[in-house]
Design a protein around this motif. Structure first.
Motif, PDB file in Angstrom:
ATOM      1  N   SER A 234       0.850  -1.206   0.000  1.00  0.00           N
ATOM      2  CA  SER A 234       0.000   0.000   0.000  1.00  0.00           C
ATOM      3  C   SER A 234       0.871   1.237   0.000  1.00  0.00           C
ATOM      4  CB  SER A 234      -0.884   0.083   1.233  1.00  0.00           C
ATOM      5  OG  SER A 234      -1.494  -1.096   1.491  1.00  0.00           O
ATOM      6  N   GLY A 235       1.966   1.179   0.760  1.00  0.00           N
ATOM      7  CA  GLY A 235       2.880   2.306   0.801  1.00  0.00           C
ATOM      8  C   GLY A 235       3.426   2.626  -0.581  1.00  0.00           C
ATOM      9  N   TYR A 236       3.672   1.589  -1.369  1.00  0.00           N
ATOM     10  CA  TYR A 236       4.169   1.798  -2.730  1.00  0.00           C
ATOM     11  C   TYR A 236       3.111   2.491  -3.569  1.00  0.00           C
ATOM     12  CZ  TYR A 236       6.347   0.847  -7.209  1.00  0.00           C
ATOM     13  OH  TYR A 236       6.916   1.000  -8.439  1.00  0.00           O
ATOM     14  N   ILE A 244       6.028   1.841   3.580  1.00  0.00           N
ATOM     15  CA  ILE A 244       6.904   0.818   3.001  1.00  0.00           C
ATOM     16  C   ILE A 244       7.868   0.306   4.058  1.00  0.00           C
ATOM     17  CG2 ILE A 244       8.680   0.354   1.270  1.00  0.00           C
ATOM     18  CD1 ILE A 244       7.420   2.356  -0.523  1.00  0.00           C
ATOM     19  N   VAL A 245       8.497   1.231   4.796  1.00  0.00           N
ATOM     20  CA  VAL A 245       9.483   0.810   5.796  1.00  0.00           C
ATOM     21  C   VAL A 245       8.802  -0.014   6.890  1.00  0.00           C
ATOM     22  CG1 VAL A 245      11.156   1.586   7.510  1.00  0.00           C
ATOM     23  CG2 VAL A 245      10.936   2.801   5.345  1.00  0.00           C
ATOM     24  N   ALA A 246       7.720   0.525   7.466  1.00  0.00           N
ATOM     25  CA  ALA A 246       7.062  -0.161   8.578  1.00  0.00           C
ATOM     26  C   ALA A 246       6.560  -1.535   8.134  1.00  0.00           C
ATOM     27  CB  ALA A 246       5.909   0.682   9.102  1.00  0.00           C
ATOM     28  N   GLY A 247       5.879  -1.573   6.997  1.00  0.00           N
ATOM     29  CA  GLY A 247       5.314  -2.829   6.511  1.00  0.00           C
ATOM     30  C   GLY A 247       6.395  -3.860   6.231  1.00  0.00           C
ATOM     31  N   THR A 248       7.482  -3.401   5.599  1.00  0.00           N
ATOM     32  CA  THR A 248       8.554  -4.339   5.260  1.00  0.00           C
ATOM     33  C   THR A 248       9.237  -4.861   6.512  1.00  0.00           C
ATOM     34  OG1 THR A 248       8.894  -2.979   3.320  1.00  0.00           O
ATOM     35  CG2 THR A 248      10.535  -4.667   3.770  1.00  0.00           C
TER      36      THR A 248
ATOM     37  N   ALA B   6      13.362   4.309  -6.274  1.00  0.00           N
ATOM     38  CA  ALA B   6      13.744   4.732  -4.919  1.00  0.00           C
ATOM     39  C   ALA B   6      12.919   3.966  -3.892  1.00  0.00           C
ATOM     40  CB  ALA B   6      13.537   6.235  -4.763  1.00  0.00           C
ATOM     41  N   LEU B   7      11.626   3.833  -4.158  1.00  0.00           N
ATOM     42  CA  LEU B   7      10.755   3.131  -3.219  1.00  0.00           C
ATOM     43  C   LEU B   7      11.159   1.663  -3.101  1.00  0.00           C
ATOM     44  CD1 LEU B   7       7.264   4.646  -4.173  1.00  0.00           C
ATOM     45  CD2 LEU B   7       8.733   5.259  -2.258  1.00  0.00           C
ATOM     46  N   ILE B   8      11.513   1.077  -4.260  1.00  0.00           N
ATOM     47  CA  ILE B   8      11.915  -0.331  -4.218  1.00  0.00           C
ATOM     48  C   ILE B   8      13.230  -0.487  -3.456  1.00  0.00           C
ATOM     49  CG2 ILE B   8      12.721  -2.252  -5.671  1.00  0.00           C
ATOM     50  CD1 ILE B   8      10.447  -1.440  -7.611  1.00  0.00           C
ATOM     51  N   SER B   9      14.155   0.495  -3.605  1.00  0.00           N
ATOM     52  CA  SER B   9      15.411   0.435  -2.847  1.00  0.00           C
ATOM     53  C   SER B   9      15.115   0.448  -1.354  1.00  0.00           C
ATOM     54  CB  SER B   9      16.319   1.626  -3.170  1.00  0.00           C
ATOM     55  OG  SER B   9      16.418   1.794  -4.554  1.00  0.00           O
TER      56      SER B   9
END
Lengths: 466, 105
Positions: A234-236, A244-248, B6-9
């Motif tokens: 969802s962050g993406y 993205i950070v939290a979910g990952t 960038a997001l994927i990185s």
């Protein structure tokens, strides 16, 4: 607020989450870690209200109202839940998180569809794939968690539910999800995404049904990791770095944790998830009519009174009967008589790893009397009496001797090596994993039937009058 | 670097951090750690608020408000329940009064 400031605060929140997970990995820092995580989440939530093209945010009163509703439901549930019911609450919380992620993805998908129609442009392929992923996995996590909740709450059978042709149904379901994903990818309309959601919901149920009761915690942990990944996806879609950070983080640490849990229970992850499909009929459930030796509270009190060393093995039954205070009373009484008392804690005693420690700590059992499995096992040969209270699977020798039984390979507490074994049980019913326990028929074993708390109270008073 | 890349990185780097952070955990902490991680993914609340603030029709608004309710339950309930589990670590480990409790005589 500028985008830079917004992102900077997001970075702070992300660091909080990393520190939270790190803190939660060590007993000394665990509590602080959790608070740091909560602080990070609070910062992240507050800051959204101050960033956007349009301030105050559109629909602000409704948004705040929805948050209040969530608080009113979530906080009392978390505060009032019995400690015994904690695992299922975690499962529910995880499920609603997955559901939220799926809903966010659906709304975003609908909006993207509108925008694409207006501008006659196409939606980016990566965004569409991330959206589909979130809908599928989020919904699966939602319904899967509900089923784990029902199993733990014993609202449905805790045994693996297997039906003929089950694996073909699941395979068919998966194919349908793939085909429907293609439809969603090309059509960008409401119907297709709703059908996808329905198929994923079905998959979540089918995926968890065949999992046996004792393995449910592993599945919750796995679904937790899944939900983390959907949040990242969802962050993406929303281009929100923090999500993205939290979910990952949750996805990755959750995967490791799932493996650690499976190892602690001596299970392979693959076996847990698909064991029910590959295993043929197990030896479980053979009705047994062999005689057992049952005794009275006085018999038990006498056995204990002349022991030099007693090991108490608490299980979920103790927690259900709310007997943790009575058991401490018994332990204090024995200690006063100069008898050596220790608690043998199986890593998965209760319903989840660490669950029993929480319950006994609630009854102020001294922390240093709680001995972990690896330390207590070598001492059983010198133990005169082991009292197994409402536990079954964690002492079942079948885990060592019967290949093919559902708990085979799980490390157990070796109570069969002690001089005498006392089982406090409600009935002859097998444990959570549904397997017959040979130890109940052992000549060294005395059974004391009844509610754990009532039985213990009787033993305590019998012991006092000796 | 394109924004997608960038997001994927960020995603890939976060995977490694996540693996690293919880590599060794005693089984006593498995449940609280799972519960804490569970609360962290409640941060989807942020995403739910963002989509709710952009919703312009009833269907979208209803779905996103429902998402906010669910995400709030997940996040707040998750942290509260984790804190309750961790209360056990608040209890100070009493220095065992030099007798041999817990040892084999």
């Amino acid at each position: 607020m500028s985008r830079d400031l917004y992102d900077l605060i997001g970075l702070v929140a992300a660091i909080c989450f990393i520190l939270a997970l790190k803190g939660l990995s060590h007993p000394k820092t665990a509590r602080r870690g959790n608070l740091i995580g909560a602080a990070g989440a609070t910062i992240a939530t507050l800051v959204v209200f101050f960033y956007g093209d349009q301030l105050p945010l559109k629909n602000l009163p409704l948004i705040l109202g929805a948050i209040v509703v969530g608080l009113v439901i979530g906080v009392p549930a978390a505060r009032k839940v019995q400690l015994t019911q904690m695992p299922q609450l975690v499962a529910l919380f995880n499920g609603v998180g997955g559901g939220a992620a799926a809903l966010v993805a659906i709304v975003e998908y609908l909006k993207l569809g509108e925008e694409a129609a207006e501008k006659a442009g196409a939606i980016g392929a990566a965004v569409l794939i991330a959206t589909i992923f979130t809908v599928v996995v989020g919904t699966t996590s939602f319904t899967g968690s509900i089923v784990t909740f029902l199993k733990l709450q014993e609202l449905m059978t805790t045994r693996p539910v297997i039906f003929p042709g089950g694996r073909f149904v699941i395979a068919g379901n998966l194919v349908a999800i793939l085909v429907c994903s293609g439809w969603v990818y090309s059509a960008a309309d409401t119907t297709s995404v709703m059908v996808l959601m329905g198929l994923s919901a079905l998959f979540g149920i089918l995926f968890v049904l065949p999992v046996g009761g004792a393995d449910v915690p592993i599945v919750i942990s796995l679904l937790n990791a899944f939900t983390g990944l959907t949040v990242a996806a969802s962050g993406y879609v929303l281009e929100a770095t923090l999500l993205i950070v939290a979910g990952t983080l949750v996805g990755a640490s959750g995967t490791i944790l799932t493996r650690l849990m499976a190892e602690a229970m001596g299970r392979s992850l693959f076996g847990t998830l698909f064991g029910a499909f590959t295993a043929t009929a197990t030896a479980a459930g053979t009705a047994d009519t062999r005689p057992v030796k049952s005794g009275s509270a006085e018999d038990v009190a006498i056995l204990l009174n002349y022991a030099r060393r007693v090991v108490i093995v608490p299980g979920f039954g103790l927690a259900v009967a709310q007997a943790q205070h009575t058991v401490r009373e018994l332990a204090d009484l024995l200690t006063a008589k100069g008898i050596d008392v220790a608690y043998g804690i199986h890593p998965v005693a209760g319903r989840m790893p660490g669950h029993m420690n929480v319950l006994l700590a609630e009854a102020n059992v001294p922390y240093d009397q709680l001995v972990e499995m690896d330390e207590i096992n070598p001492t059983f040969p010198q133990t005169d009496v082991s009292i197994v209270i409402g536990a079954n699977d964690v002492v079942n020798p079948a885990a060592k001797t019967t290949p093919g039984c559902p708990i085979y390979g799980m490390p157990i507490l070796d109570v069969q090596q002690s001089g005498n074994i006392i089982f406090l049980k409600r009935s002859m019913r097998p444990g959570f994993a549904g397997i017959e326990n040979e130890l109940l028929y052992d000549p060294k074993t005395t059974l004391l039937f009844g509610d754990a708390k009532a039985s213990l109270t009787k033993v305590v008073s019998a012991l006092k009058s000796l | 670097m394109s924004s997608g890349l960038a997001l994927i990185s960020i995603f890939v780097l976060a995977v490694f951090v996540g693996f690293e952070v919880v590599s060794k955990v005693s089984s006593t902490l498995h449940t609280p750690l799972m519960s804490g991680a569970n609360a962290i993914h409640g941060v989807i609340l942020v995403g739910a608020i963002i989509v709710a603030s952009h919703s312009d029709n009833t269907l979208q608004l209803t779905l996103s408000l429902l998402a906010i309710v669910l995400a709030t339950i997940n996040m707040v309930g998750g942290f509260v329940v984790t804190d309750r589990m961790l209360e056990m670590f608040k209890v100070k480990k009493k220095p065992a009064s030099s007798d041999t409790s817990g040892e084999v005589k």
